[in-house]
Scaffold this motif. Structure first.
Motif, PDB file in Angstrom:
ATOM      1  N   UNK A   1      -6.188   1.848  -2.906  1.00  0.00           N
ATOM      2  CA  UNK A   1      -7.318   2.655  -2.460  1.00  0.00           C
ATOM      3  C   UNK A   1      -7.494   2.729  -0.954  1.00  0.00           C
ATOM      4  N   UNK A   2      -7.097   1.692  -0.248  1.00  0.00           N
ATOM      5  CA  UNK A   2      -7.351   1.655   1.186  1.00  0.00           C
ATOM      6  C   UNK A   2      -6.903   2.964   1.830  1.00  0.00           C
ATOM      7  N   UNK A   3      -7.800   3.473   2.679  1.00  0.00           N
ATOM      8  CA  UNK A   3      -7.556   4.805   3.213  1.00  0.00           C
ATOM      9  C   UNK A   3      -6.443   4.839   4.252  1.00  0.00           C
ATOM     10  N   UNK A   4      -5.388   5.469   3.889  1.00  0.00           N
ATOM     11  CA  UNK A   4      -4.302   5.700   4.850  1.00  0.00           C
ATOM     12  C   UNK A   4      -3.642   6.997   4.462  1.00  0.00           C
ATOM     13  N   UNK A   5      -3.207   7.733   5.435  1.00  0.00           N
ATOM     14  CA  UNK A   5      -2.477   8.957   5.109  1.00  0.00           C
ATOM     15  C   UNK A   5      -0.988   8.656   5.241  1.00  0.00           C
ATOM     16  N   UNK A   6      -0.299   8.743   4.159  1.00  0.00           N
ATOM     17  CA  UNK A   6       1.126   8.438   4.200  1.00  0.00           C
ATOM     18  C   UNK A   6       1.957   9.710   4.263  1.00  0.00           C
ATOM     19  N   UNK A   7       3.047   9.616   5.013  1.00  0.00           N
ATOM     20  CA  UNK A   7       4.038  10.691   4.979  1.00  0.00           C
ATOM     21  C   UNK A   7       5.387   9.996   4.997  1.00  0.00           C
ATOM     22  N   UNK A   8       6.409  10.763   4.731  1.00  0.00           N
ATOM     23  CA  UNK A   8       7.738  10.167   4.748  1.00  0.00           C
ATOM     24  C   UNK A   8       8.013   9.517   6.114  1.00  0.00           C
ATOM     25  N   UNK A   9       7.565  10.229   7.154  1.00  0.00           N
ATOM     26  CA  UNK A   9       7.821   9.741   8.499  1.00  0.00           C
ATOM     27  C   UNK A   9       7.128   8.398   8.759  1.00  0.00           C
ATOM     28  N   UNK A  10       5.856   8.309   8.339  1.00  0.00           N
ATOM     29  CA  UNK A  10       5.136   7.055   8.597  1.00  0.00           C
ATOM     30  C   UNK A  10       5.728   5.909   7.767  1.00  0.00           C
ATOM     31  N   UNK A  11       6.263   6.244   6.601  1.00  0.00           N
ATOM     32  CA  UNK A  11       6.927   5.216   5.790  1.00  0.00           C
ATOM     33  C   UNK A  11       8.150   4.666   6.522  1.00  0.00           C
ATOM     34  N   UNK A  12       8.974   5.585   6.988  1.00  0.00           N
ATOM     35  CA  UNK A  12      10.189   5.146   7.696  1.00  0.00           C
ATOM     36  C   UNK A  12       9.824   4.260   8.876  1.00  0.00           C
ATOM     37  N   UNK A  13       8.771   4.662   9.572  1.00  0.00           N
ATOM     38  CA  UNK A  13       8.365   3.933  10.760  1.00  0.00           C
ATOM     39  C   UNK A  13       7.971   2.487  10.417  1.00  0.00           C
ATOM     40  N   UNK A  14       7.138   2.364   9.418  1.00  0.00           N
ATOM     41  CA  UNK A  14       6.673   1.004   9.098  1.00  0.00           C
ATOM     42  C   UNK A  14       7.826   0.154   8.568  1.00  0.00           C
ATOM     43  N   UNK A  15       8.722   0.788   7.799  1.00  0.00           N
ATOM     44  CA  UNK A  15       9.854   0.016   7.267  1.00  0.00           C
ATOM     45  C   UNK A  15      10.750  -0.474   8.406  1.00  0.00           C
TER      46      UNK A  15
ATOM     47  N   UNK B   1       0.837  -1.206   0.000  1.00  0.00           N
ATOM     48  CA  UNK B   1       0.000   0.000   0.000  1.00  0.00           C
ATOM     49  C   UNK B   1       0.868   1.251   0.000  1.00  0.00           C
ATOM     50  N   UNK B   2       1.867   1.220   0.850  1.00  0.00           N
ATOM     51  CA  UNK B   2       2.766   2.367   0.954  1.00  0.00           C
ATOM     52  C   UNK B   2       3.415   2.667  -0.406  1.00  0.00           C
ATOM     53  N   UNK B   3       3.911   1.626  -1.058  1.00  0.00           N
ATOM     54  CA  UNK B   3       4.595   1.851  -2.335  1.00  0.00           C
ATOM     55  C   UNK B   3       3.641   2.385  -3.394  1.00  0.00           C
ATOM     56  N   UNK B   4       2.369   1.917  -3.353  1.00  0.00           N
ATOM     57  CA  UNK B   4       1.407   2.345  -4.361  1.00  0.00           C
ATOM     58  C   UNK B   4       0.826   3.716  -4.056  1.00  0.00           C
ATOM     59  N   UNK B   5       0.669   4.008  -2.765  1.00  0.00           N
ATOM     60  CA  UNK B   5       0.006   5.260  -2.406  1.00  0.00           C
ATOM     61  C   UNK B   5       0.969   6.421  -2.160  1.00  0.00           C
ATOM     62  N   UNK B   6       2.199   6.075  -1.916  1.00  0.00           N
ATOM     63  CA  UNK B   6       3.181   7.136  -1.642  1.00  0.00           C
ATOM     64  C   UNK B   6       4.458   6.841  -2.435  1.00  0.00           C
ATOM     65  N   UNK B   7       4.331   6.902  -3.770  1.00  0.00           N
ATOM     66  CA  UNK B   7       5.456   6.481  -4.612  1.00  0.00           C
ATOM     67  C   UNK B   7       6.710   7.344  -4.429  1.00  0.00           C
ATOM     68  N   UNK B   8       6.531   8.521  -3.786  1.00  0.00           N
ATOM     69  CA  UNK B   8       7.700   9.373  -3.527  1.00  0.00           C
ATOM     70  C   UNK B   8       8.774   8.619  -2.751  1.00  0.00           C
ATOM     71  N   UNK B   9       8.349   7.606  -2.004  1.00  0.00           N
ATOM     72  CA  UNK B   9       9.292   6.913  -1.143  1.00  0.00           C
ATOM     73  C   UNK B   9      10.148   5.910  -1.931  1.00  0.00           C
ATOM     74  N   UNK B  10       9.655   5.534  -3.104  1.00  0.00           N
ATOM     75  CA  UNK B  10      10.306   4.445  -3.837  1.00  0.00           C
ATOM     76  C   UNK B  10      11.813   4.616  -4.064  1.00  0.00           C
ATOM     77  N   UNK B  11      12.262   5.803  -4.469  1.00  0.00           N
ATOM     78  CA  UNK B  11      13.714   5.945  -4.699  1.00  0.00           C
ATOM     79  C   UNK B  11      14.544   5.773  -3.429  1.00  0.00           C
ATOM     80  N   UNK B  12      13.911   5.872  -2.283  1.00  0.00           N
ATOM     81  CA  UNK B  12      14.675   5.828  -1.041  1.00  0.00           C
ATOM     82  C   UNK B  12      14.778   4.431  -0.456  1.00  0.00           C
ATOM     83  N   UNK B  13      14.027   3.481  -1.054  1.00  0.00           N
ATOM     84  CA  UNK B  13      14.106   2.134  -0.469  1.00  0.00           C
ATOM     85  C   UNK B  13      14.608   1.101  -1.479  1.00  0.00           C
ATOM     86  N   UNK B  14      15.135   0.030  -0.929  1.00  0.00           N
ATOM     87  CA  UNK B  14      15.595  -1.077  -1.751  1.00  0.00           C
ATOM     88  C   UNK B  14      14.397  -1.995  -1.989  1.00  0.00           C
ATOM     89  N   UNK B  15      13.601  -1.630  -2.977  1.00  0.00           N
ATOM     90  CA  UNK B  15      12.339  -2.349  -3.210  1.00  0.00           C
ATOM     91  C   UNK B  15      12.598  -3.837  -3.435  1.00  0.00           C
TER      92      UNK B  15
END
Ligand SMILES: [Zn+2]
Length: 592
Positions: A525-539, A459-473
């Motif tokens: 589609x699942x409702x979640x508000x993503x931010x860079x911070x929440x991405x880092x946290x879940x990762x 979900x994170x990768x699809x809804x917040x693609x800005x994060x993609x360059x920062x992770x080793x997908x």
């Protein structure tokens, strides 16, 4: 699997299409927040869980799990192949696409369908010409005149006439060099020992259209009665004509059905034409087949209220019994309208006019009330009669999937019969057991935890693609244990590598199977508000659980090696464990 049509053409079509506009033609959508929602055309539901997202150009049903992009919707709804869905949209948009690169089988099928549409359209034109413009059509014109069908209606519905000939159509198509075996496949001619003969002779012809205004089949009403001929003759099922899915008139009445949120369902062609001519332009005809689940689902896209019109109690009763479960499951507000004895909708509306017909329709009954009333009339209210009434109502009430409506009908029945509610409830619950379905087994806790993490990360990768360059997908997805999420993750990773970015509708096209396509839609589609911070946290949380999992696995293996006193294996495992500790880091160094 990607298409056989060139990829950039597909994305041309995709980009020029608005999924909300397309789906709106079939499903009533309302805007709610960022999404559009409506009642799912693919399963039965009371509250809308069918969701369309304009920004991402995808749909997903949170009720039944169907989802994808605009092509997947058209494929499923219209039961067509991917290239057909693409072509359909391309044609609407005026984008030219070649089918040269299709696989041989697909190409053959697609071409055959198109040939059948073409043949049907030519035949419809010919029948119309015979009816309106030739001396041969006089009988037909006179017949329609006797039935008071106006010229406007005849033209609007494209009625025609098959003249009294065994080979009029055979000749018509031969002269145009159209292979007769194709005309046979369209159901218009029938093979005999040598050659063919026409299926329709001396009949009023009703072309049957799909909602895209293509002729899919024909119905014919005989003129000369009493010669042992069937009154009505329809096209056989063909590659493009399925009775279960076809509703006569819907191509013309669908907009009005939607405006009124109501559709009358009649049985015959003339019933429909008569209603239309009197200004009731929100009706369809079922053409001799009982109303099917497919019919109901199609209609649901246009109207929530359906009124089934029947000539007599007997016909109505049969239909009501047959369809009660279907209507309940599809959660449609369906009512039954019985016309006065000796009338069908056609004769009735000509006698009482639109106003009289609509007044009568106010007396339509819910299907359950109708069944109760019929049972009471049939068995009477003696003690014996009451027992029989309960017996006859047991199945219909038990078949209702909803507990509230079951108990409402139980109460009503107990009032009618003056019998204690609990007696009836017992009877119903007995019958009910047969309808219960078993519950799916639960997954074990560990794999549940991991699949939850994995789905959140997707979900994170699809809804917040800005994060993609920062992770080793790629590295991260490699550790996924749920096959589905691994598959989607791999698709994201390879698309990213190939194109440098990820477009969701394109990703859906690349996914191999429906489950994957639907899951991509859901996770986008699942409702979640993503931010860079929440991405880092879940990762980082995920990293920790993977580390724990790997550690556990090594401990287990190391113990095993110790037990077997295998020094070499033990050494390898200890080295491996050290390396794993260093390796589990899915953030790219440059990101920190
Ligand atoms: Zn659904």
């Amino acid at each position: 699997m990607t298409s056989y049509i060139s990829e950039h053409k597909i994305s041309d079509v995709q980009r020029s299409t608005n999924i909300v506009h397309i789906i709106s033609e079939y499903v009533s959508l309302k805007k709610v927040g960022r999404n559009y929602v409506g009642l799912c055309p693919f399963h039965s539901e009371k509250t809308p869980s069918f969701t369309v997202n304009e920004e991402k150009q995808i749909f997903y049903c949170f009720g039944c799990g169907v989802g994808g992009n605009v092509f997947n919707f058209l494929m499923r709804y219209n039961n067509v192949s991917f290239p057909e869905a693409v072509r359909y949209l391309a044609e609407r948009l005026g984008i030219d696409i070649a089918i040269g690169s299709l696989s041989a089988t697909k190409k053959r099928q697609l071409e055959e369908r198109e040939r059948l549409f073409k043949i049907n359209s030519l035949a419809a034109g010919h029948f119309r010409h015979v009816l309106l413009e030739t001396p041969d059509g006089r009988q037909g014109r006179e017949y329609l005149d006797r039935r008071s069908i106006m010229r406007e209606v005849i033209e609007r519905f494209g009625l025609g006439y098959a003249k009294r000939s065994w080979n009029d159509l055979v000749m018509f198509f031969s002269e145009r060099g159209i292979p007769l075996d194709d005309v046979e496949k369209a159901g218009l001619i029938v093979p005999k020992e040598k050659g063919y003969f026409d299926r329709f002779r001396e009949r009023i012809i009703f072309p049957i259209y799909n909602i895209h205004q293509q002729v899919i089949g024909f119905g014919g009403r005989v003129l000369a009665q009493g010669q042992g001929l069937p009154k009505y003759l329809n096209s056989p099922e063909t590659l493009i004509y399925s009775k279960r899915r076809s509703l006569y008139g819907l191509n013309i009445t669908k907009d009005e059905c939607r405006r009124k949120d109501l559709a009358f369902i009649v049985e015959g062609y003339f019933d429909l034409l008569a209603l239309f001519q009197h200004g009731i332009r929100y009706a369809v005809a079922t053409l001799g087949t009982a109303l099917t689940r497919e019919h109901i689902r199609i209609l649901k896209g246009y109207a929530r209220k359906l009124i089934l019109v029947f000539d007599s109690d007997v016909a109505g009763l049969k239909a009501a019994e047959r369809s009660i479960k279907l209507f309940a499951e599809e959660d449609v507000d369906a009512r039954i309208l019985i016309l006065p004895e000796g009338h069908d909708p056609d004769s009735y509306i000509f006698e009482v006019g639109a106003e009289g017909f609509l007044r009568r329709s106010e007396q339509s009954m819910s299907i359950m009330s109708f069944l109760m009333k019929s049972a009471i009339e049939k068995y009477g209210l003696s003690l014996e009669g009451k027992v029989r009434i309960i017996r006859s109502m047991k199945e219909p009430i038990a078949s209702l999937p909803d507990v509230v409506s079951r108990s409402l009908h139980i109460r009503k029945l107990s009032e009618y019969l003056d019998i204690d509610e609990s007696v009836i409830t017992n009877e119903i619950e007995d019958a009910r057991r047969g309808f219960e379905r078993s519950q799916p087994a639960l997954k074990d806790q560990d794999s549940l935890t991991f699949s939850k993490f994995e789905s959140t990360l997707i979900s994170m990768m699809l809804q917040f693609p800005e994060i993609l360059p920062e992770i080793d997908v790629h590295g991260m997805v490699q550790t996924f244990q749920t096959e589905l999420f691994r598959k989607i993750g791999m698709l994201v990773s390879s698309t990213l590598e190939e194109k440098g970015s990820v477009e969701i509708p394109e990703l859906i096209d690349k996914a191999e199977d429906d489950e994957t396509k639907a899951s991509i839609s859901r996770l986008s589609l699942e409702q979640r508000e993503w931010s860079r911070k929440s991405c880092y946290k879940i990762i980082s949380q995920y990293q920790a659980v993977v580390q724990k999992r790997e550690h556990k696995m090594f401990v287990k293996k190391i113990k095993e090696a110790e037990r077997q006193n295998d020094q070499r294996l033990l050494y390898q495992l200890l080295e491996g464990q050290k390396r794993v500790k260093e390796k589990i880091d899915f953030m790219r160094p440059s990101a920190r």
